[in-house]
Design an enzyme around this catalytic site. Structure first.
Site, short mmCIF file in Angstrom:
data_model
loop_
_atom_site.label_atom_id
_atom_site.label_comp_id
_atom_site.label_asym_id
_atom_site.label_seq_id
_atom_site.Cartn_x
_atom_site.Cartn_y
_atom_site.Cartn_z
N GLU A 72 0.86 -1.19 0.00
CA GLU A 72 0.00 0.00 0.00
C GLU A 72 0.89 1.24 0.00
OE1 GLU A 72 -3.29 0.53 2.74
OE2 GLU A 72 -3.41 2.64 2.16
N GLU A 97 4.68 5.08 3.81
CA GLU A 97 4.23 6.47 4.00
C GLU A 97 5.46 7.26 4.44
OE1 GLU A 97 1.18 8.44 3.64
OE2 GLU A 97 2.83 9.79 4.09
N ASP A 147 -2.07 12.14 -3.70
CA ASP A 147 -2.16 13.61 -3.81
C ASP A 147 -2.43 13.99 -5.26
OD1 ASP A 147 -1.27 14.35 -1.03
OD2 ASP A 147 0.45 13.16 -1.68
N GLU A 221 -14.69 10.38 2.67
CA GLU A 221 -15.26 9.98 1.39
C GLU A 221 -16.79 9.97 1.47
OE1 GLU A 221 -13.66 6.23 0.27
OE2 GLU A 221 -14.88 6.08 -1.53
C1 LIG Z 1 -3.76 12.44 -0.01
S1 LIG Z 1 -2.91 11.35 1.03
C2 LIG Z 1 -3.98 9.93 1.06
C3 LIG Z 1 -3.79 9.10 2.29
C4 LIG Z 1 -4.59 7.80 2.39
N1 LIG Z 1 -4.25 6.86 1.34
C5 LIG Z 1 -6.08 8.07 2.41
O1 LIG Z 1 -6.79 7.50 1.59
O2 LIG Z 1 -6.52 8.82 3.27
C6 LIG Z 1 -1.55 10.77 0.05
C7 LIG Z 1 -0.41 10.25 0.91
O3 LIG Z 1 0.60 9.69 0.06
C8 LIG Z 1 1.85 9.93 0.67
N2 LIG Z 1 2.89 9.85 -0.35
C9 LIG Z 1 2.97 10.63 -1.46
N3 LIG Z 1 4.04 10.27 -2.19
C10 LIG Z 1 4.64 9.24 -1.53
C11 LIG Z 1 5.79 8.48 -1.79
N4 LIG Z 1 6.54 8.70 -2.88
N5 LIG Z 1 6.14 7.51 -0.92
C12 LIG Z 1 5.38 7.30 0.20
N6 LIG Z 1 4.26 7.99 0.49
C13 LIG Z 1 3.91 8.96 -0.36
C14 LIG Z 1 1.70 11.31 1.28
O4 LIG Z 1 2.61 11.53 2.32
C15 LIG Z 1 0.25 11.31 1.75
O5 LIG Z 1 0.14 10.97 3.10
#
Ligand SMILES: C[S@@+](CC[C@H](N)C(=O)[O-])C[C@H]1O[C@@H](n2cnc3c(N)ncnc32)[C@H](O)[C@@H]1O
Length: 239
Positions: A72, A97, A147, A221
């Protein structure tokens, strides 16, 4: 361009020049709750994986060989990860994360719910994939609400790009799946286009998929759906 945008542009360019690669996240100082700090201290030694440029043995990591191994990516605060791990006890989840409060939050959920099928890594997943995940070793990849990087000049930061999807394909077993969900329509269209263009992938649906039952509806959501906002799931399999 107003002054604020100019400042942002300069910061973006400086960051891009100082890094070999454009990252899909910006690290922010996050405040840890006491519970998260405690979970990091007590849970990381048991459920955490330190980043190191060495291939992981996933069967050894989870102490079983007969389980499906799912990665994930970007689990946020980990609510979805913990719920899915509960409903799919025969699967093991490597959860990545970068933000410390999220890592603490998921470790707390692992401890509270006595979950044995999650391991947590705090590092850029692009490097984790390149250096720690063996080719053809994953049964599935979950990317929930990545994101969206709304502004056009930030689109280069979007995680879902052709090159990244190619990397995921090398790590997936034949028949393994990639599940992406987003609540940003323009990003959904972008993701669908990138996944459709990858010859190693096959869509399980005509375009968008019906939400697989293992993915729980988050509070956020649910609120959005009630306001009439959409959520798009895409599930592709590796040929
Ligand atoms: C908008 S959040 C969504 C979090 C979660 N999946 C949810 O549905 O609530 C996107 C997450 O992806 C993480 N993220 C983005 N790029 C990443 C990377 N290259 N490696 C690890 N985590 C990453 C960010 O830190 C952020 O917490």
């Amino acid at each position: 361009m107003n002054t604020l945008n100019q400042t942002e542009q300069v910061q973006d360019d400086a960051e891009d020049l100082s890094q070999r690669r454009i990252r899909s996240f910006v690290l922010r100082q996050g405040r840890l709750t006491k519970g998260q700090a405690r979970a990091l201290e007590t849970g990381f030694p048991q459920f955490g994986v330190n980043y190191a440029p060495e291939l992981l043995n996933l069967n050894a990591l989870f102490n079983r060989a007969d389980s499906k191994k799912i990665l994930e990516i970007g689990f946020g605060m980990g609510e979805t990860t913990a719920k899915i791990a509960q409903v799919l006890p025969d699967c093991d989840f490597l959860a990545a994360e970068v933000h410390t409060p999220g890592v603490g939050a998921l470790l707390k959920l692992i401890q509270e719910n006595e979950l044995n099928n999650i391991r947590v890594i705090q590092h850029d997943v692009v490097e984790v994939l390149h250096n720690m995940v063996a080719d053809g070793s994953l049964d599935g990849v979950h990317i929930f609400f990545p994101d969206p990087w709304h502004k056009k000049r930030h689109h280069k930061r979007r995680l879902i790009q052709a090159e990244f999807v190619q990397l995921l394909c090398t790590k997936l077993k034949a028949g393994g799946y990639l599940h992406v969900a987003t609540d940003w329509q323009e990003y959904a269209e972008w993701v669908l286009e990138v996944l459709n263009a990858e010859a190693q992938l096959e869509n399980t649906a005509q375009d968008y998929a019906v939400k697989p039952s293992y993915r729980p509806l988050t509070k956020f959501e649910n609120r959005g759906l009630k306001l009439g906002h959409g959520v798009w799931d895409m599930v592709f399999t590796r040929k």
